[in-house]
Each structure stands twice: as structure tokens, then as C-alpha cells.
Motif scaffolding. Structure first.
Motif, PDB file in Angstrom:
ATOM      1  N   LEU A  92       0.818  -1.211   0.000  1.00 51.74           N
ATOM      2  CA  LEU A  92       0.000   0.000   0.000  1.00 51.74           C
ATOM      3  C   LEU A  92       0.853   1.263   0.000  1.00 51.74           C
ATOM      4  O   LEU A  92       0.374   2.331  -0.396  1.00 51.74           O
ATOM      5  CB  LEU A  92      -0.921   0.000   1.230  1.00 51.74           C
ATOM      6  CG  LEU A  92      -1.996  -1.095   1.246  1.00 51.74           C
ATOM      7  CD1 LEU A  92      -2.783  -1.040   2.544  1.00 51.74           C
ATOM      8  CD2 LEU A  92      -2.932  -0.946   0.049  1.00 51.74           C
ATOM      9  N   LEU A  93       2.102   1.141   0.429  1.00 52.44           N
ATOM     10  CA  LEU A  93       3.006   2.283   0.425  1.00 52.44           C
ATOM     11  C   LEU A  93       3.758   2.401  -0.895  1.00 52.44           C
ATOM     12  O   LEU A  93       4.567   3.320  -1.069  1.00 52.44           O
ATOM     13  CB  LEU A  93       4.003   2.141   1.585  1.00 52.44           C
ATOM     14  CG  LEU A  93       4.722   3.398   2.073  1.00 52.44           C
ATOM     15  CD1 LEU A  93       3.733   4.407   2.611  1.00 52.44           C
ATOM     16  CD2 LEU A  93       5.743   3.026   3.145  1.00 52.44           C
ATOM     17  N   GLY A  94       3.491   1.506  -1.833  1.00 52.36           N
ATOM     18  CA  GLY A  94       4.200   1.495  -3.100  1.00 52.36           C
ATOM     19  C   GLY A  94       4.189   2.824  -3.850  1.00 52.36           C
ATOM     20  O   GLY A  94       5.242   3.301  -4.289  1.00 52.36           O
ATOM     21  N   PRO A  95       3.024   3.467  -4.043  1.00 56.51           N
ATOM     22  CA  PRO A  95       3.029   4.767  -4.745  1.00 56.51           C
ATOM     23  C   PRO A  95       3.905   5.812  -4.073  1.00 56.51           C
ATOM     24  O   PRO A  95       4.600   6.576  -4.751  1.00 56.51           O
ATOM     25  CB  PRO A  95       1.547   5.165  -4.717  1.00 56.51           C
ATOM     26  CG  PRO A  95       0.807   3.885  -4.611  1.00 56.51           C
ATOM     27  CD  PRO A  95       1.661   2.998  -3.761  1.00 56.51           C
ATOM     28  N   THR A  96       3.905   5.855  -2.742  1.00 63.25           N
ATOM     29  CA  THR A  96       4.747   6.813  -2.027  1.00 63.25           C
ATOM     30  C   THR A  96       6.224   6.504  -2.230  1.00 63.25           C
ATOM     31  O   THR A  96       7.045   7.409  -2.429  1.00 63.25           O
ATOM     32  CB  THR A  96       4.412   6.789  -0.529  1.00 63.25           C
ATOM     33  OG1 THR A  96       3.014   7.024  -0.351  1.00 63.25           O
ATOM     34  CG2 THR A  96       5.198   7.844   0.212  1.00 63.25           C
TER      35      THR A  96
END
Length: 329
Positions: A236-240
């Protein structure tokens, strides 16, 4: 067709069954016209500044890179692509590319994971976490000039605090910034100290956007802390993470201030970057045409990387954002 009449008074008149479409279209068109005018008036100052401060310098640099020019008077000695031929045949420029690549790889493999680990730790409910967040973010708020001067004194080979600590621990003093074998390592330490807090704050913002219910549900199902981080938090932190990596690479390509103040690109070009080389040839050797060629190559490298990264890495994130905005509308 019959009309509907209302009798609410002695002067009541028959009301039309529907509003005239031509009048409605005219009002809607005038509103849209005024909206476009308002939008253009708001955007125009930013566009003018962008054209003067970004587009115009790019065009001027591209033009002057075709001349052998020392910056005095208008450029007149046209040499075509000779500056670029000289640039790509230069061992110094090859070293600049190699140094930039080393800093990029170290940043992605060391600096960003360190920032992510600290962000995960400071996202927990620990005592004094607000103080620690401020403490780790504080170096980013200092200017590059201040940090450069500060670490030039700390890493001084004779009177620097770093070597005094090493000697007090019974170790040999280091030549931090004066030897080709150690200068890139020392420079990376300073860069990491300066910028890891910036990436930590980015990761903290991303972590706080992840619903806590997902982690709690994973723990209820028996997942441990590492499993929750690996299978829930990290995806879920991939885009960041992808945005942070993009900013790290672009910033390293354009790195100048810290390198110039700490080492000036030395010793023997061992820590030189493209930006330092551009400044060296442009302002110290008065080879404006050649310096402009370096700036054009820097711009093209950044542009190609940015477009490729957006096309192949950020594509899913951008498509997801567009779909979310469309659903909200």
C-alpha cells in the motif's frame, strides 16, 4: 398543444409549458465564457513566470551550446555540435556520469530504506515521537551552504571532530574529503544526513494514509509484525515509495551545492558531478558554449528519465488517481 394556466390573481397570465432552450443555452454559454476568462487570468502569471524562468533559459542554453563563446558579447563563432562531441569524448564527463550513478544507487539502496525504517518506527505510538520527527527532519530545513560549511569543519583531516573521535577510540584518522578512495563515501554520508528526513516525512504521510483496520485484521489472522509490513504496509506504500525514489534520482542528477562547498569536485575530479562541471567550465574557465552543452545534456537526461519513469513506473498510480477523480465527479 395546450398551455397550462394558473389563476392566482386577476392579472394572471398563461405560463409557458417549458423554458425557452435558446435563452438557456445563451446563459450557459456566457457562464462558460466567463469561467474560461477567469481561469486564464489566474493561470497567466504562472505561465509567464514559467516561460521566463524555465523555457527561455532552456532555449538560450540550447542556442549557445552551438557556439564557441566566452560569454563576452553576442555568440558569433558557430561550431555546430563540436561542444557535444568534445563532451562525450571527455573522460571527466564520463567520471561525472559514474559519480552520479554511484550516488543514485547508494541513495536507493541505503538512504531510502533508512528513511522508510525510521518512518515506520516513528509511526508507532512511542514516547516523544513528535520530538524525534522534528529532530530527524531538522537537517533538511538547513540550507546546503550551512551544511557544507559545517561538515567541511567536521571532516577536516587535522582539526575535525570526526578524526578527533577516531583518535580517541584508538583508530587512525581518515582523509575524508582529500582522497579519491574516500571522498564519495564521505559525500554520500553528508547527503544522507541532509535528505533522509525529507524522505522520512514523505513515508510518514503515506503510512498515515493506510487504514489501520487492514493491519489489525492481518494480526487477528495470525500475521506477525514483519508479515504485516511485508504483505500489507509495503504494497500500500508502493506509490509513495515510487515518488520518493523519483525525487531522489532527479535531485542527485542536479546535485551541486554540497559538492561544490565540500570538495569543489576534487580531488582530481573524483567527486565531480555534471552540475559542478557545468559551473566549473562556465564561470571559472569562461567556456560558456561548452558549459551550455553540459546543461543541455543534464536536461535531456532528466527529461528522458522523468518521461520513462512516468510511463513505466508511475503509470498504474496515475491511472488509479485519474479513475478516482472521475468517480468522485
Amino acid at each position: 398543444m395546450k398551455t397550462v394556466t394558473t389563476t392566482t390573481g386577476p392579472d394572471a397570465r398563461p405560463a409557458p409549458h417549458h423554458e425557452r432552450p435558446a435563452a438557456r443555452r445563451g446563459r450557459d454559454g456566457s457562464r462558460r465564457g466567463r469561467g474560461w476568462v477567469t481561469a486564464i487570468l489566474f493561470v497567466l502569471p504562472a505561465l509567464v513566470l514559467f516561460a521566463l524562468l524555465v523555457l527561455l533559459p532552456i532555449l538560450v542554453a540550447g542556442y549557445t551550446s552551438l557556439f564557441k563563446w566566452n560569454g563576452i558579447g553576442p555568440p558569433s563563432n558557430f561550431i555546430g555540435l563540436d561542444n557535444f562531441t568534445r563532451l562525450f569524448a571527455s573522460d571527466i564527463f564520463a567520471g561525472d556520469l559514474r559519480n552520479g550513478a554511484v550516488l543514485i544507487v547508494l541513495g536507493l539502496l541505503v538512504q531510502l530504506p533508512l528513511s522508510l525504517g525510521l518512518a515506520v518506527m516513528l509511526n508507532q505510538r512511542i514516547r516523544g515521537r513528535a520530538f524525534y520527527r522534528l529532530l530527524f527532519f531538522a537537517p533538511y530545513m538547513l540550507s546546503e551552504a550551512i551544511i557544507g560549511v559545517l561538515f567541511s569543519m567536521i571532516l577536516s583531516p587535522e582539526t575535525g571532530m570526526a578524526n578527533q573521535l577516531l583518535v580517541s577510540w584508538g583508530m587512525e584518522p581518515w582523509t575524508w574529503l582529500s582522497e579519491p578512495d574516500t571522498v564519495m563515501f564521505s559525500l554520500f554520508l553528508v547527503i544522507t544526513w541532509k535528505y533522509f528526513g525529507f524522505h522520512m516525512i514523505i513515508y510518514l504521510a503515506g503510512l498515515q494514509g493506510i487504514p489501520k483496520e487492514l493491519s489489525e485484521a492481518a494480526r487477528i489472522d495470525g500475521a506477525g509484525g514483519w508479515d504485516v509490513f511485508r504483505h500489507v504496509t509495503l504494497p500500500l506504500l508502493g506509490p509513495t515509495i515510487r515518488v520518493s525514489a523519483f525525487l531522489s534520482v532527479i535531485g542527485t542528477i542536479q546535485l551541486f551545492d554540497l559538492v561544490w562547498i565540500l570538495t569543489g569536485g576534487g580531488p582530481s575530479h573524483a567527486s565531480e558531478t555534471m552540475a559542478v562541471s557545468m559551473f566549473e567550465y562556465g564561470f571559472k574557465r569562461s567556456q560558456i558554449g561548452y558549459s551550455s552543452a553540459i546543461s543541455v545534456v543534464m536536461f535531456l537526461i532528466s527529461l528522458v528519465f522523468a518521461l520513462g519513469y512516468q510511463r513505466f513506473v508511475l503509470r498504474r498510480d496515475l491511472e488509479g488517481a485519474s479513475t478516482t477523480m472521475g468517480d468522485r465527479r
